[in-house]
Write an enzyme that holds these catalytic residues in place. Sequence first.
Site, PDB file in Angstrom:
ATOM      1  N   HIS A   1       0.848  -1.198   0.000  1.00 26.69           N
ATOM      2  CA  HIS A   1       0.000   0.000   0.000  1.00 26.69           C
ATOM      3  C   HIS A   1       0.876   1.237   0.000  1.00 26.69           C
ATOM      4  O   HIS A   1       1.922   1.260   0.644  1.00 26.69           O
ATOM      5  CB  HIS A   1      -0.921   0.025   1.232  1.00 26.69           C
TER       6      HIS A   1
ATOM      7  N   ASP B   1      -8.154  -4.193  -0.497  1.00 27.96           N
ATOM      8  CA  ASP B   1      -8.708  -4.601  -1.791  1.00 27.96           C
ATOM      9  C   ASP B   1      -8.580  -6.088  -2.043  1.00 27.96           C
ATOM     10  O   ASP B   1      -9.376  -6.673  -2.776  1.00 27.96           O
ATOM     11  CB  ASP B   1      -8.017  -3.834  -2.931  1.00 27.96           C
TER      12      ASP B   1
HETATM   13  N1  ACO Z   1       4.257  -7.516  -5.464  1.00 26.07           N
HETATM   14  C1  ACO Z   1       5.601  -7.689  -5.484  1.00 26.07           C
HETATM   15  N2  ACO Z   1       6.504  -6.785  -5.076  1.00 26.07           N
HETATM   16  C2  ACO Z   1       6.033  -5.621  -4.609  1.00 26.07           C
HETATM   17  C3  ACO Z   1       4.648  -5.355  -4.539  1.00 26.07           C
HETATM   18  C4  ACO Z   1       3.751  -6.345  -5.000  1.00 26.07           C
HETATM   19  N3  ACO Z   1       2.421  -6.155  -4.946  1.00 26.07           N
HETATM   20  N4  ACO Z   1       4.452  -4.118  -4.042  1.00 26.07           N
HETATM   21  C5  ACO Z   1       5.676  -3.620  -3.797  1.00 26.07           C
HETATM   22  N5  ACO Z   1       6.640  -4.532  -4.135  1.00 26.07           N
HETATM   23  C6  ACO Z   1       8.068  -4.387  -3.938  1.00 26.07           C
HETATM   24  C7  ACO Z   1       8.708  -3.448  -4.953  1.00 26.07           C
HETATM   25  O1  ACO Z   1       9.136  -4.137  -6.089  1.00 26.07           O
HETATM   26  C8  ACO Z   1       9.816  -2.844  -4.152  1.00 26.07           C
HETATM   27  O2  ACO Z   1      10.844  -3.812  -4.088  1.00 26.07           O
HETATM   28  P1  ACO Z   1      12.399  -3.320  -4.011  1.00 26.07           P
HETATM   29  O3  ACO Z   1      12.519  -2.531  -2.753  1.00 26.07           O
HETATM   30  O4  ACO Z   1      13.175  -4.593  -4.010  1.00 26.07           O
HETATM   31  O5  ACO Z   1      12.626  -2.489  -5.245  1.00 26.07           O
HETATM   32  C9  ACO Z   1       9.254  -2.732  -2.728  1.00 26.07           C
HETATM   33  O6  ACO Z   1       8.262  -3.772  -2.655  1.00 26.07           O
HETATM   34  C10 ACO Z   1       8.603  -1.399  -2.428  1.00 26.07           C
HETATM   35  O7  ACO Z   1       7.659  -1.136  -3.445  1.00 26.07           O
HETATM   36  P2  ACO Z   1       7.208   0.297  -3.934  1.00 26.07           P
HETATM   37  O8  ACO Z   1       6.725   0.191  -5.326  1.00 26.07           O
HETATM   38  O9  ACO Z   1       8.282   1.279  -3.620  1.00 26.07           O
HETATM   39  O10 ACO Z   1       5.987   0.618  -3.002  1.00 26.07           O
HETATM   40  P3  ACO Z   1       5.003   1.761  -3.311  1.00 26.07           P
HETATM   41  O11 ACO Z   1       4.610   2.334  -2.009  1.00 26.07           O
HETATM   42  O12 ACO Z   1       5.523   2.686  -4.322  1.00 26.07           O
HETATM   43  O13 ACO Z   1       3.766   1.007  -3.991  1.00 26.07           O
HETATM   44  C11 ACO Z   1       1.735  -0.063  -4.305  1.00 26.07           C
HETATM   45  C12 ACO Z   1       2.613   0.679  -3.326  1.00 26.07           C
HETATM   46  C13 ACO Z   1       1.550   0.748  -5.599  1.00 26.07           C
HETATM   47  C14 ACO Z   1       0.355  -0.284  -3.678  1.00 26.07           C
HETATM   48  C15 ACO Z   1       2.408  -1.407  -4.642  1.00 26.07           C
HETATM   49  O14 ACO Z   1       2.610  -2.138  -3.449  1.00 26.07           O
HETATM   50  C16 ACO Z   1       1.635  -2.226  -5.656  1.00 26.07           C
HETATM   51  O15 ACO Z   1       1.814  -2.052  -6.861  1.00 26.07           O
HETATM   52  N6  ACO Z   1       0.749  -3.144  -5.171  1.00 26.07           N
HETATM   53  C17 ACO Z   1      -0.102  -3.900  -6.050  1.00 26.07           C
HETATM   54  C18 ACO Z   1      -1.269  -3.058  -6.535  1.00 26.07           C
HETATM   55  C19 ACO Z   1      -2.351  -2.866  -5.478  1.00 26.07           C
HETATM   56  O16 ACO Z   1      -2.728  -3.781  -4.785  1.00 26.07           O
HETATM   57  N7  ACO Z   1      -2.864  -1.635  -5.385  1.00 26.07           N
HETATM   58  C20 ACO Z   1      -3.939  -1.309  -4.447  1.00 26.07           C
HETATM   59  C21 ACO Z   1      -3.456  -0.505  -3.323  1.00 26.07           C
HETATM   60  S1  ACO Z   1      -4.727  -0.373  -2.089  1.00 26.07           S
HETATM   61  C22 ACO Z   1      -5.742   0.884  -2.529  1.00 26.07           C
HETATM   62  O17 ACO Z   1      -5.478   1.622  -3.423  1.00 26.07           O
HETATM   63  C23 ACO Z   1      -7.056   1.028  -1.773  1.00 26.07           C
END
Ligand code: ACO
Length: 427
Positions: free
Chosen positions: A307, A364
Site C-alpha cells: 500500500h 482490496d
Molecule cells: N508484489 C511484489 N513486489 C512488490 C509489490 C507487490 N504487490 N508491491 C511492492 N513490491 C516491492 C517493490 O518491487 C519494491 O521492491 P524493491 O525494494 O526490491 O525495489 C518494494 O516492494 C517497495 O515497493 P514500492 O513500489 O516502492 O511501493 P510503493 O509504495 O511505491 O507502492 C503499491 C505501493 C503501488 C500499492 C504497490 O505495493 C503495488 O503495486 N501493489 C499492487 C497493486 C495494489 O494492490 N494496489 C492497491 C493498493 S490499495 C488501494 O489503493 C485502496
Amino acid sequence: MSDKAILEINGQKHEFPTIMGSENEVAIDISALRAVTGGVTTLDPGFKNTGSCVSEITFLDGEKGILRYRGYSIEELAEKADFLEVAYLLIFGELPTKEALAKFHTDLKSESIVDDDIRKIIDAFPKSAHPMGVLSSLTSALTAFNPTSVDVDSPEDMYNSVVRILGKFPVLVAWAMRKKQGLPLDYGDNSLGYVENVLKMMFKQPNEEYVQNEILVNALNKLLILHADHEQNCSTSTVRIVGSSHAGLFASISAGISALWGPLHGGANQAVLEMLEAIKNDGGDTKKYMAKAKDKSDPFRLMGFGHRVYKNFDPRAKIIKVTADEVLNDLGVKDPILDIAKGLEQEALTDAYFIDRKLYPNVDFYSGIIYRAMGIPVEMFTVMFALGRLPGWIGQWREMRLRKEPIGRPRQIYIGSTHRPFKSVAK
Ligand code: ACO
C-alpha cells in the site's frame, strides 16, 4: 518545533508560518508565497507533499496503521456501528442520537425513488457498458431530474441534498448491476435497513423471495464502513475541487466516481480478481506467480499486496480478513479462485521477500474475495467501493463549502516554447 519556516530565494529570506494539526502534523503555510516572492511557485507532482485543505473528518497514519473518522477508530466503528451511523458521523461531524438516526433513515427512504425516466437512460446503454461509467452518468443525470440548487448556508437545504443523494444512490448502484444481468429494475423495500435493502435491490430474482443472510449483511456493512472515507485521495480531492467551482453535489460526486474508476485507485479490487482468474487459467500454480512477483526482471506484481500509505499494515485489511474468513467458512463457498487467493495469502505472509518489504494483503485483496463469494460480478467491485465512499465524498464536499474554500486552481511551471512568430501554412 519552530512556528515559522525560512525560505531563501536569490539571497532573500522569507518567513512562512507553520501550522500544527491536532495529531501534531506540521505544515508550512505557503499561501502568501507568490505574493511575497513576486511570483515564485512550488512544484509537487501528484501533490505528495501538499496539503490541499485543513479537514476535521479523517485522520490516518500510514506508519502506525491508524485510521479514524472524526476521532473514532476504524476498528471500533467496524465492530460496533451501522453504516448509516458512520455516514451521519462523517457528514455531520457527530454520531447521531437514536432519534436523529431514525429520522435520517426515514428521510433517506422518502428519497429512495428515482425519476422513472432514468430507466430510459439506462436502456440507452449497451449491456457491455462498464457499471462505473453507467453510475457516473446516472449520478450526473440526477442533476437534471433534481435541478434545485443547494443554499449551503441553509442547514435545512444542505440536509435535504445529503439525504437526496444517499437515498437515490443505492438504486442507481443496483440498477447498474441489474442492467448488465438483464434483470428487471426494481425499487427496494423501505421496511429494511439500509444495507439489507441494498442487498435485496441487487440480488432479488423476479420469481423468488429474497432471503437475507446475516453474514452477508454484516460483511457488507463492514466493507462499506471501511471504505467510507480515506482523507484527500484522488476521488475525494476531485469531489472537493469540482465542488470548489460551486458545481452541485451530484455533479461533484459524479466526477469523484470517474476518478475512483481508475485501476490505480478504486479499480484495484477488480485487478485482484483478474489476476486470480489469470493464475487459475494458467494452471493455478501460486508458487510460479510468487516467484514472478519477486523477480525484478518481471513486471508482474501481486495485486492486492502492499500500500502506498500503509507501510506496516492496512488497518482495514486486518478487520476485513476476519470477515472474509467468516463469509468463506460459514457459506461453505467452494471456488478455485478463492482457493488460489488463500494460497497466495499464506505463501506471502511467510515469505521473506514480502515480510522484509512489509508487503501485506491490503483491503482490496479481501474485499475482492468477499464480493466474489457474495456473487457480485467483478466489474461491480468498484461500484461497491463508490457506494461505501459516498458519505466520505459528501462530508468532504460539505466541509469544503461550509469553510468557504476558494476555487481550486493549481499553478504550473511552463516548459513549452517561448514567444515565436506565427508561420502561415503556405510557408
Ligand atoms: N508484489 C511484489 N513486489 C512488490 C509489490 C507487490 N504487490 N508491491 C511492492 N513490491 C516491492 C517493490 O518491487 C519494491 O521492491 P524493491 O525494494 O526490491 O525495489 C518494494 O516492494 C517497495 O515497493 P514500492 O513500489 O516502492 O511501493 P510503493 O509504495 O511505491 O507502492 C503499491 C505501493 C503501488 C500499492 C504497490 O505495493 C503495488 O503495486 N501493489 C499492487 C497493486 C495494489 O494492490 N494496489 C492497491 C493498493 S490499495 C488501494 O489503493 C485502496
